[in-house]
Design a protein around this motif. Structure first.
Motif, mmCIF file in Angstrom:
data_model
loop_
_atom_site.group_PDB
_atom_site.id
_atom_site.type_symbol
_atom_site.label_atom_id
_atom_site.label_comp_id
_atom_site.label_asym_id
_atom_site.label_seq_id
_atom_site.Cartn_x
_atom_site.Cartn_y
_atom_site.Cartn_z
ATOM 1 N N SER A 114 0.853 -1.192 0.000
ATOM 2 C CA SER A 114 0.000 0.000 0.000
ATOM 3 C C SER A 114 0.878 1.226 0.000
ATOM 4 C CB SER A 114 -0.928 0.021 1.224
ATOM 5 O OG SER A 114 -0.181 0.174 2.414
ATOM 6 N N THR A 115 0.322 2.356 -0.427
ATOM 7 C CA THR A 115 1.076 3.615 -0.418
ATOM 8 C C THR A 115 0.175 4.728 0.084
ATOM 9 O OG1 THR A 115 2.381 5.163 -1.748
ATOM 10 C CG2 THR A 115 0.541 4.101 -2.838
ATOM 11 N N TRP A 116 0.755 5.661 0.839
ATOM 12 C CA TRP A 116 -0.037 6.672 1.548
ATOM 13 C C TRP A 116 -0.820 7.566 0.586
ATOM 14 C CZ3 TRP A 116 -1.803 7.194 6.230
ATOM 15 C CH2 TRP A 116 -2.262 8.431 6.674
ATOM 16 N N THR A 117 -0.144 8.194 -0.347
ATOM 17 C CA THR A 117 -0.801 9.050 -1.335
ATOM 18 C C THR A 117 -0.038 8.942 -2.645
ATOM 19 O OG1 THR A 117 0.539 11.014 -0.846
ATOM 20 C CG2 THR A 117 -1.466 10.705 0.461
ATOM 21 N N SER A 118 -0.494 9.668 -3.657
ATOM 22 C CA SER A 118 0.204 9.670 -4.949
ATOM 23 C C SER A 118 1.562 10.354 -4.852
ATOM 24 C CB SER A 118 -0.652 10.375 -6.007
ATOM 25 O OG SER A 118 -0.912 11.718 -5.611
ATOM 26 N N THR A 119 1.820 11.072 -3.754
ATOM 27 C CA THR A 119 3.132 11.699 -3.543
ATOM 28 C C THR A 119 4.053 10.797 -2.728
ATOM 29 O OG1 THR A 119 2.318 12.862 -1.585
ATOM 30 C CG2 THR A 119 2.154 14.014 -3.696
ATOM 31 N N SER A 120 3.644 9.537 -2.551
ATOM 32 C CA SER A 120 4.473 8.557 -1.843
ATOM 33 C C SER A 120 4.467 7.267 -2.650
ATOM 34 C CB SER A 120 3.934 8.307 -0.430
ATOM 35 O OG SER A 120 4.689 7.299 0.217
ATOM 36 N N GLU A 121 5.085 7.308 -3.815
ATOM 37 C CA GLU A 121 5.090 6.165 -4.719
ATOM 38 C C GLU A 121 6.047 5.073 -4.220
ATOM 39 O OE1 GLU A 121 3.087 5.971 -7.170
ATOM 40 O OE2 GLU A 121 2.484 8.030 -7.623
ATOM 41 N N ASN A 162 0.157 2.714 3.759
ATOM 42 C CA ASN A 162 -1.161 3.265 4.072
ATOM 43 C C ASN A 162 -1.956 2.358 4.998
ATOM 44 O OD1 ASN A 162 -3.417 4.879 4.068
ATOM 45 N ND2 ASN A 162 -4.175 4.156 2.099
#
Length: 404
Positions: free
Chosen positions: A23-30, A46
């Protein structure tokens, strides 16, 4: 010697392999942020732990070490750092084997890199860091700056197409010779000369003898070994009595915009217009009126900077004046070079004053008293040579060393 085989990733699948995660927190955390060698981009999961971040190679590797670097984002970086995890490997992304397990890892600072050696003997295509606990962050997630994997450097063995002996390998210019064994017959057959490197399938079992007797036309270490009554192998390290010569290495930028190529970013205090943007001072082109950074009209001072998004070692820089005859006097006169690793706190590296009498397209190189290791370098110009605006055709950063 160990090498990180993961390239600097610019997306989850570029330039090769694949960065993946749970999982990834947001699109700014690829996912690929954990493998892009950037000090300012970080990966954060995430969903609730356990969570993982990993990389798929294009072929299997035996990893003999890895490192994890703590996040560099905000005040939660240490709390969100992983403290318990397993490094796992797989060849099908389904069955995973644990290579290393860590419990109770303590972090003390942002961008802290922890290296772990492994006794792993297995080859895997997929590797992942499976995190089961963070450093008591309120939300059950984790974040890191970088994950690096290391393997032993491979031997360089290249077949020589000009050779009929399949056991003899070399570079086309014969600077690397691959010997099938360490017998005297093999050495005599393939030869050994100054400036050549030999790679053996097996280690030497014989001693090397240092020759204490003077050898004509040679200085430095001289090793000799008797092979037979007629054949004598003599290896000479020749050192001429000459001064050390400087070797200049400049960091290649060749920017095409203020943000390209990635991860480079250029910026400035002002610009005359879009034709004189900051990246023009880092595009490796000095000829032509518009291949320069120029400040706003009526402003004869200001700053320009470049962010490499990773630390580089610098002990010299150069400034090139414009070759546009109508702007004589726009060259920098008094300036300071600064360095930073976060874009907020800058350290003064060197101050230069009274740079006058510039010629069109002149390059002036400035040496630092000691090396500077920063990701961001800023040139702050206090005054120019009297013109109504400031112009810099090229600003280069580099490293000088001396060789004999």
């Amino acid at each position: 010697m160990k090498k990180n085989p993961i390239p600097i990733m610019t997306s989850n699948t570029q330039p090769s392999g694949e960065a993946f995660g749970s999982s990834t927190w947001t699109s700014t955390s690829e996912y690929f942020y954990a493998f892009n060698d950037s000090l300012n981009q970080n990966f954060t999961s995430n969903s609730s732990l356990p969570q993982y971040i990993g990389y798929k190679f294009t072929k299997s590797y035996k990893v003999v070490g890895y490192s994890v670097t703590s996040r560099n984002l905000n005040n939660d970086d240490l709390a969100i750092a992983p403290t318990e995890w397993e490094l796992q490997g797989s060849n099908d992304n389904s069955v995973w084997e644990t290579i290393d397990k860590r419990i109770g890892v303590v972090w003390t600072s942002k961008l802290e890199e922890k290296y772990y050696g492994l006794k792993n003997q297995q080859f895997f295509t997929y590797y992942r860091l499976l995190v089961t606990k963070n450093n008591d962050f309120a939300t059950s997630i984790f974040g890191i700056n970088q994950l690096k994997l290391f393997r032993e450097r491979e031997k360089l063995i290249i077949h020589n197409p000009n050779s009929t002996n399949t056991k003899h390998y070399s570079l086309s210019d014969n600077t690397l010779i691959h010997l099938p064994d360490n017998t005297t017959e093999s050495i005599i057959e393939h030869g050994i000369e100054q400036g050549r490197y030999i790679q053996l399938d097996v280690p030497f079992t014989k001693h090397k003898y240092f020759n204490e007797n003077p050898v004509a036309n040679a200085s430095g270490k001289v090793f000799t070994q008797d092979i037979g009554v007629i054949n004598t192998l003599s290896i000479k390290e020749l050192v001429e009595n000459k001064d050390f010569e400087p070797l200049y290495t400049w960091y290649d930028t060749r920017m095409t915009s203020n943000t390209a190529p990635s991860p480079l970013v250029s910026s400035a205090s002002s610009e005359y217009n879009a034709n004189y943007a900051p990246f023009k001072a880092f595009n490796a082109i000095i000829s032509g009126e518009t291949n320069s950074w120029v400040t706003s009209s009526g402003v004869n001072n200001g700053w320009i900077q470049i962010n490499f998004n990773k630390q580089i070692k610098v002990n010299m820089f150069s400034i090139t004046s414009g070759d546009y005859s109508s702007s004589v006097g726009s060259e920098p006169k008094d300036f300071i070079l600064y360095g930073s690793n976060n874009g907020t706190d800058f350290d003064e590296i060197i101050t230069i004053n009274n740079q006058t009498n510039w010629k069109l397209g002149e390059v002036r190189t400035y040496l630092l008293n000691q090396s500077a290791n920063y990701s961001i370098f800023k040139l702050q110009v206090g005054s120019n040579n009297g013109f109504t605006y400031l112009r810099i055709a090229e600003l280069k950063l580099g490293y000088k060393r001396e060789v004999n």
